[in-house]
Design a protein around this motif. Structure first.
Motif, PDB file in Angstrom:
ATOM      1  N   ALA A  29       0.860  -0.734   0.017  1.00  0.00           N
ATOM      2  CA  ALA A  29      -0.174  -0.532   0.316  1.00  0.00           C
ATOM      3  C   ALA A  29       0.719   1.236  -0.503  1.00  0.00           C
ATOM      4  N   GLU A  30       1.703   1.391   0.631  1.00  0.00           N
ATOM      5  CA  GLU A  30       2.600   2.418   0.891  1.00  0.00           C
ATOM      6  C   GLU A  30       2.865   2.472  -0.886  1.00  0.00           C
ATOM      7  N   SER A  31       3.657   1.607  -1.337  1.00  0.00           N
ATOM      8  CA  SER A  31       4.621   1.524  -2.356  1.00  0.00           C
ATOM      9  C   SER A  31       3.878   2.358  -3.472  1.00  0.00           C
ATOM     10  N   CYS A  32       2.417   2.732  -3.099  1.00  0.00           N
ATOM     11  CA  CYS A  32       1.107   3.115  -4.325  1.00  0.00           C
ATOM     12  C   CYS A  32       1.517   4.688  -3.760  1.00  0.00           C
ATOM     13  N   ALA A  33       2.004   5.238  -2.838  1.00  0.00           N
ATOM     14  CA  ALA A  33       2.278   6.926  -2.474  1.00  0.00           C
ATOM     15  C   ALA A  33       1.090   7.937  -2.765  1.00  0.00           C
ATOM     16  N   SER A  34      -0.148   6.831  -1.683  1.00  0.00           N
ATOM     17  CA  SER A  34      -1.389   7.080  -2.846  1.00  0.00           C
ATOM     18  C   SER A  34      -2.955   7.459  -1.356  1.00  0.00           C
ATOM     19  N   GLY A  35      -1.519   7.128  -0.824  1.00  0.00           N
ATOM     20  CA  GLY A  35      -2.707   7.385   0.474  1.00  0.00           C
ATOM     21  C   GLY A  35      -2.372   6.880   2.186  1.00  0.00           C
ATOM     22  N   GLY A  36      -2.896   6.545   2.935  1.00  0.00           N
ATOM     23  CA  GLY A  36      -2.361   6.855   4.472  1.00  0.00           C
ATOM     24  C   GLY A  36      -2.621   5.444   5.139  1.00  0.00           C
ATOM     25  N   VAL A  37      -1.694   4.805   5.121  1.00  0.00           N
ATOM     26  CA  VAL A  37      -1.239   3.160   5.124  1.00  0.00           C
ATOM     27  C   VAL A  37      -1.486   3.434   7.334  1.00  0.00           C
ATOM     28  N   GLY A  38      -1.987   2.355   7.304  1.00  0.00           N
ATOM     29  CA  GLY A  38      -1.464   2.192   9.248  1.00  0.00           C
ATOM     30  C   GLY A  38      -1.155   0.693   9.558  1.00  0.00           C
ATOM     31  N   ARG A  39      -0.152   0.685  10.101  1.00  0.00           N
ATOM     32  CA  ARG A  39      -0.237  -0.616  10.355  1.00  0.00           C
ATOM     33  C   ARG A  39      -0.847  -1.244  11.728  1.00  0.00           C
ATOM     34  N   TYR A  40      -1.376  -2.212  11.749  1.00  0.00           N
ATOM     35  CA  TYR A  40      -2.095  -2.228  13.735  1.00  0.00           C
ATOM     36  C   TYR A  40      -2.020  -3.848  13.564  1.00  0.00           C
ATOM     37  N   SER A  41      -0.329  -4.633  13.801  1.00  0.00           N
ATOM     38  CA  SER A  41       0.026  -5.851  13.716  1.00  0.00           C
ATOM     39  C   SER A  41      -0.485  -6.751  15.098  1.00  0.00           C
ATOM     40  N   GLY A  42      -0.643  -5.631  16.270  1.00  0.00           N
ATOM     41  CA  GLY A  42      -1.333  -6.643  17.442  1.00  0.00           C
ATOM     42  C   GLY A  42      -3.127  -7.218  16.835  1.00  0.00           C
ATOM     43  N   SER A  43      -3.682  -6.628  16.022  1.00  0.00           N
ATOM     44  CA  SER A  43      -4.943  -7.129  15.373  1.00  0.00           C
ATOM     45  C   SER A  43      -4.712  -7.802  13.925  1.00  0.00           C
ATOM     46  N   ASN A  44      -3.701  -7.451  13.464  1.00  0.00           N
ATOM     47  CA  ASN A  44      -3.466  -8.200  12.084  1.00  0.00           C
ATOM     48  C   ASN A  44      -4.189  -7.473  11.207  1.00  0.00           C
ATOM     49  N   PHE A  45      -4.210  -6.211  10.538  1.00  0.00           N
ATOM     50  CA  PHE A  45      -5.331  -5.242   9.617  1.00  0.00           C
ATOM     51  C   PHE A  45      -4.368  -4.286   9.627  1.00  0.00           C
ATOM     52  N   VAL A  46      -3.925  -3.965   8.121  1.00  0.00           N
ATOM     53  CA  VAL A  46      -3.767  -2.739   7.702  1.00  0.00           C
ATOM     54  C   VAL A  46      -4.656  -1.615   7.542  1.00  0.00           C
ATOM     55  N   HIS A  47      -5.154  -0.795   7.443  1.00  0.00           N
ATOM     56  CA  HIS A  47      -5.652   0.554   6.794  1.00  0.00           C
ATOM     57  C   HIS A  47      -5.209   1.166   5.953  1.00  0.00           C
ATOM     58  N   MET A  48      -6.203   1.183   4.954  1.00  0.00           N
ATOM     59  CA  MET A  48      -5.331   1.708   3.882  1.00  0.00           C
ATOM     60  C   MET A  48      -6.427   3.328   3.466  1.00  0.00           C
ATOM     61  N   ASP A  49      -6.216   4.208   2.954  1.00  0.00           N
ATOM     62  CA  ASP A  49      -7.263   5.426   2.809  1.00  0.00           C
ATOM     63  C   ASP A  49      -6.746   6.745   1.785  1.00  0.00           C
ATOM     64  N   CYS A  50      -7.406   7.286   1.370  1.00  0.00           N
ATOM     65  CA  CYS A  50      -7.022   7.600   0.083  1.00  0.00           C
ATOM     66  C   CYS A  50      -6.440   9.727   0.644  1.00  0.00           C
ATOM     67  N   GLY A  51      -7.164   9.744   1.843  1.00  0.00           N
ATOM     68  CA  GLY A  51      -6.290  11.065   2.398  1.00  0.00           C
ATOM     69  C   GLY A  51      -4.544  11.203   2.261  1.00  0.00           C
ATOM     70  N   PRO A  52      -4.247  12.024   2.889  1.00  0.00           N
ATOM     71  CA  PRO A  52      -2.976  12.377   2.778  1.00  0.00           C
ATOM     72  C   PRO A  52      -2.093  11.407   2.678  1.00  0.00           C
ATOM     73  N   VAL A  53      -0.814  11.369   1.711  1.00  0.00           N
ATOM     74  CA  VAL A  53      -0.101  10.274   1.995  1.00  0.00           C
ATOM     75  C   VAL A  53       0.969  10.491   3.570  1.00  0.00           C
ATOM     76  N   ARG A  54       0.922   9.527   4.174  1.00  0.00           N
ATOM     77  CA  ARG A  54       1.266   9.270   5.395  1.00  0.00           C
ATOM     78  C   ARG A  54       1.569   7.421   6.008  1.00  0.00           C
ATOM     79  N   HIS A  55       2.081   7.304   7.063  1.00  0.00           N
ATOM     80  CA  HIS A  55       2.024   6.112   7.514  1.00  0.00           C
ATOM     81  C   HIS A  55       1.917   5.901   8.662  1.00  0.00           C
ATOM     82  N   TRP A  56       1.779   4.600   9.414  1.00  0.00           N
ATOM     83  CA  TRP A  56       2.170   4.921  11.465  1.00  0.00           C
ATOM     84  C   TRP A  56       2.072   3.408  11.169  1.00  0.00           C
ATOM     85  N   GLY A  57       2.224   3.271  13.096  1.00  0.00           N
ATOM     86  CA  GLY A  57       1.869   1.500  13.236  1.00  0.00           C
ATOM     87  C   GLY A  57       3.476   0.603  13.164  1.00  0.00           C
ATOM     88  N   GLY A  58       2.983  -0.591  13.715  1.00  0.00           N
ATOM     89  CA  GLY A  58       3.890  -1.314  13.665  1.00  0.00           C
ATOM     90  C   GLY A  58       3.849  -2.674  13.885  1.00  0.00           C
TER      91      GLY A  58
END
Length: 189
Positions: A160-189
């Protein structure tokens, strides 16, 4: 006398002109190349919902055009299952999901955990978890939380981050990834 000598054009020169024309005629919106990487002439989305038991495997874009009837199906599929409310999902989010899925090179559909969220659902989830934004893009139809059994959170997030087109959140503890079309940013581990 050859054609090149008569006209001043060579086959290689003509191919160069056509190639330049194609580049100039290409879409010029922000992050187009990142968003469309791996999209091809068709865009397909494959998902299932463990909450509703529904599945979706559809082509929603062909040769530069979204298919309105299919986008309506996607809107319904990505509805807030708690309230049964649907909104028009931002197609840019669907594009990011489809491009990420294609980059991951899997046949397994995404498991949709959350697409659209009504304000009521978002407030309820926020009261139970510190990881839910007050003004979540889910409430605008601009975000999705996704999971794959065959790929890690890190692999999904990198795609998702390689698309460079929105927000990407890593939620490793809950085993999912958030993807959105907002500003390019990323968070989580």
């Amino acid at each position: 006398m050859s054609m090149a000598e008569k006209t001043g054009f060579t086959r290689r020169g003509l191919l160069g002109v056509f190639a330049a024309t194609a580049v100039v005629a290409a879409p010029t919106y922000s992050n187009a190349f990142g968003l469309l990487r791996g999209a091809g002439d068709i865009r397909r989305i494959r998902m299932y919902s463990g909450r509703t038991g529904e599945s979706l495997d559809t082509i929603y874009w062909i040769e530069g055009k979204y298919i309105p009837e299919v986008l309506k199906e996607i809107n319904h599929f990505m509805r807030d299952w708690r309230t049964d409310q649907a909104v028009s999902m931002d197609a840019r989010t669907v594009d990011i999901m489809a491009a990420s899925h294609r980059l991951l090179d899997v046949s397994e559909p995404f498991m949709l955990l959350s697409g659209y969220r009504s304000p009521k659902t978002n407030a309820m989830l926020r009261s139970k978890s510190g990881g839910v934004a007050k003004n979540s893009l889910h409430m605008k139809g601009q975000a999705a939380d996704l999971r794959l059994k065959s790929r890690s959170v890190g692999q999904m997030a990198r795609a998702a981050e390689s698309c460079a087109s929105g927000g990407v959140g890593r939620y490793s503890g809950s085993n999912f990834v958030h993807m959105d079309c907002g500003p390019v940013r990323h968070w989580g581990g």
